[in-house]
Enzyme design. Structure first.
Site, PDB file in Angstrom:
ATOM      1  N   ARG A  48      52.068  53.464  33.638  1.00  0.00           N
ATOM      2  CA  ARG A  48      53.129  54.340  34.043  1.00  0.00           C
ATOM      3  C   ARG A  48      53.251  55.440  32.949  1.00  0.00           C
ATOM      4  O   ARG A  48      53.733  56.463  32.990  1.00  0.00           O
ATOM      5  CB  ARG A  48      54.739  53.537  33.927  1.00  0.00           C
ATOM      6  CG  ARG A  48      55.764  54.497  33.947  1.00  0.00           C
ATOM      7  CD  ARG A  48      56.860  53.702  34.473  1.00  0.00           C
ATOM      8  NE  ARG A  48      57.155  52.452  34.000  1.00  0.00           N
ATOM      9  CZ  ARG A  48      57.490  52.175  32.705  1.00  0.00           C
ATOM     10  NH1 ARG A  48      57.518  52.748  32.097  1.00  0.00           N
ATOM     11  NH2 ARG A  48      57.330  50.765  32.321  1.00  0.00           N
ATOM     12  N   TYR A 101      65.397  75.141  48.932  1.00  0.00           N
ATOM     13  CA  TYR A 101      65.152  73.785  49.276  1.00  0.00           C
ATOM     14  C   TYR A 101      66.382  73.000  48.922  1.00  0.00           C
ATOM     15  O   TYR A 101      66.768  72.867  47.817  1.00  0.00           O
ATOM     16  CB  TYR A 101      63.972  73.179  48.599  1.00  0.00           C
ATOM     17  CG  TYR A 101      63.577  71.999  49.152  1.00  0.00           C
ATOM     18  CD1 TYR A 101      63.030  71.698  50.563  1.00  0.00           C
ATOM     19  CD2 TYR A 101      63.759  70.515  48.344  1.00  0.00           C
ATOM     20  CE1 TYR A 101      62.938  70.361  51.131  1.00  0.00           C
ATOM     21  CE2 TYR A 101      63.357  69.211  48.850  1.00  0.00           C
ATOM     22  CZ  TYR A 101      63.051  69.257  50.316  1.00  0.00           C
ATOM     23  OH  TYR A 101      62.764  68.035  50.724  1.00  0.00           O
ATOM     24  N   ASP A 169      60.015  76.979  41.398  1.00  0.00           N
ATOM     25  CA  ASP A 169      59.415  76.223  42.324  1.00  0.00           C
ATOM     26  C   ASP A 169      58.156  77.201  43.252  1.00  0.00           C
ATOM     27  O   ASP A 169      58.416  78.032  43.929  1.00  0.00           O
ATOM     28  CB  ASP A 169      60.386  75.796  43.342  1.00  0.00           C
ATOM     29  CG  ASP A 169      59.998  74.757  44.447  1.00  0.00           C
ATOM     30  OD1 ASP A 169      58.814  74.855  44.909  1.00  0.00           O
ATOM     31  OD2 ASP A 169      60.891  73.934  45.012  1.00  0.00           O
ATOM     32  N   LYS A 194      52.739  69.403  50.436  1.00  0.00           N
ATOM     33  CA  LYS A 194      52.815  70.523  51.379  1.00  0.00           C
ATOM     34  C   LYS A 194      51.284  71.332  51.448  1.00  0.00           C
ATOM     35  O   LYS A 194      50.321  70.444  51.623  1.00  0.00           O
ATOM     36  CB  LYS A 194      53.649  71.842  51.206  1.00  0.00           C
ATOM     37  CG  LYS A 194      55.256  71.000  50.847  1.00  0.00           C
ATOM     38  CD  LYS A 194      55.996  70.319  52.102  1.00  0.00           C
ATOM     39  CE  LYS A 194      57.307  69.704  51.593  1.00  0.00           C
ATOM     40  NZ  LYS A 194      58.145  70.355  50.885  1.00  0.00           N
TER      41      LYS A 194
END
Ligand SMILES: *Cc1c(COP(=O)(O)O)cnc(C)c1O
Length: 365
Positions: A48, A101, A169, A194
């Site tokens: 992690r 978004y 973004d 994407k």
């Protein structure tokens, strides 16, 4: 010498290695690493905190964004929510896109507002005005799905003037289309789900920036909150990055050609594409973008008109998400975006340009 974007994409995946080592990246799916007996800390201890495949992807993304470092996450929202958590305190005024978004807005309103953050929603045209009273500005450009372009240079100047942090973004444009850090943004966030990975087969997100303390705080949040990327997803994303230049070039070419065709089609009420001469955002897009992206926004008469387009077409895939190799259509009103019923976002794939243009043209007639 300054290389072109395809060369940089290939090089970002890694070109150096010792003789006998694989040319392609290798995934390291480890949760735990051997520790030394004297308890000195190796680079990797637990999955992690860090992973060699993440690091390879992170240095590739940092290179493409023009950042000094990058951090990868299990999804775009994992990256975005980590950044917003780190930047938000009680009484922070946070500006988020009213037209971008939708889940970013939802996160801010549902999780940050109850903690005392003042959440201000602003459309692309109102971003600069809202930034004049903000501590943190989260901007998206071109705005998904309406494709308005935000003037990042102006926005960054306003933010810098009042000591506000500007986060951009970069999902829709990708670093091959837009370099927000070079225009004055403090941080770039994006969904690598994407166009950057581009095969509709993984979820990933990243943050890129040049402020060491800010990046360290975001890395700390990733460690403690745990929205980490799987090693195989990191490997797939890295593998895909090498062809990003080729894929994104074709997607942009297809988008430009489809937008031109749609502009003159009698079944179309309106079309938006930043690369289209005459588009309200074209002048600004020419100024700040290197490529105009693979998304086209089109408005047809109503919802049934969008359904008919998909039914009659031989190539269009009905799917949300975008940036993959297939051309996809998504009627955004179904997800609650503030757009008309006949509004569809078309994400251009990498099909031959003539094929996709004539398929959509025929299906609309
Ligand atoms: C898809 C998307 C996100 C969220 O990314 P995920 O990988 O789905 O979590 C954030 N911003 C924009 C602009 C997006 O298109």
């Amino acid at each position: 010498m300054e290389y072109g974007d395809s060369t940089r994409s290939v090089n970002a995946v890694g070109i150096h290695g010792v003789p006998g080592s694989p040319v392609a990246p290798v995934p390291v799916p480890a949760s735990a690493y051997h520790l030394s007996g004297d308890e000195s800390e190796p680079l990797d201890t637990y999955g992690r905190s860090s992973n060699p495949t993440w690091r390879q992807l992170e240095s590739a993304l940092a290179e493409l964004e023009g950042a000094t470092s990058a951090l990868v996450f299990g999804s775009g929202m994992g990256a975005i929510s980590a950044v917003l958590r780190v930047l938000s305190r009680p009484h922070t005024t946070l500006v988020v896109p009213a037209d971008g978004y939708y889940q970013v807005r939802r996160y801010a309103v549902e999780y940050l507002a109850p903690l005392g953050v003042t959440v201000v929603e602003a459309g692309a045209a109102q971003m600069c005005e809202a930034a004049a009273h903000a501590d943190v500005v989260f901007a998206e450009t071109p705005v998904n799905p309406t494709l308005d372009v935000v003037d990042l240079h102006q926005l960054a100047t306003i933010c810098r003037g009042r000591g506000a942090t500007l986060v951009v973004d970069n999902t829709a444009a990708t670093p091959l289309g837009l370099q927000p850090l070079s225009l004055g943004a403090d941080l770039v966030v994006a969904s690598a789900t994407k166009a950057l990975s581009g095969h509709s087969d993984l979820l990933a997100g990243y943050v890129a920036g040049c402020h060491p303390e800010l990046m360290a705080a975001i890395e700390r949040d990733r460690l403690l909150a745990g929205p980490v990327l799987g090693a195989f997803e990191a490997w797939l994303a890295l593998r895909s990055l090498g062809s990003a230049g080729l894929r994104i070039d074709r997607q942009c070419r297809n988008a430009q050609a489809v937008a031109l065709m749609l502009r003159d089609h009698p079944a179309v009420r309106s079309v938006r594409y930043p690369g289209l001469p005459g588009d309200p955002s074209h002048a600004l897009a020419v100024e700040q973008m290197r490529r105009f992206g693979g998304l086209v926004a089109v408005e047809l008469a109503d919802a049934p008109a969008v359904h008919r387009l998909i039914e009659r077409s031989a190539l269009l895939v009905a799917a949300t998400s975008f940036g993959g190799i297939h051309t996809c259509v998504d009627r955004r009103a179904r997800w609650g975006d503030p757009v008309d019923e006949g509004f569809a976002r078309i994400s251009l794939g990498i099909e031959d340009t003539d094929d996709i243009v004539s398929d959509i043209e025929r299906a609309l007639t």
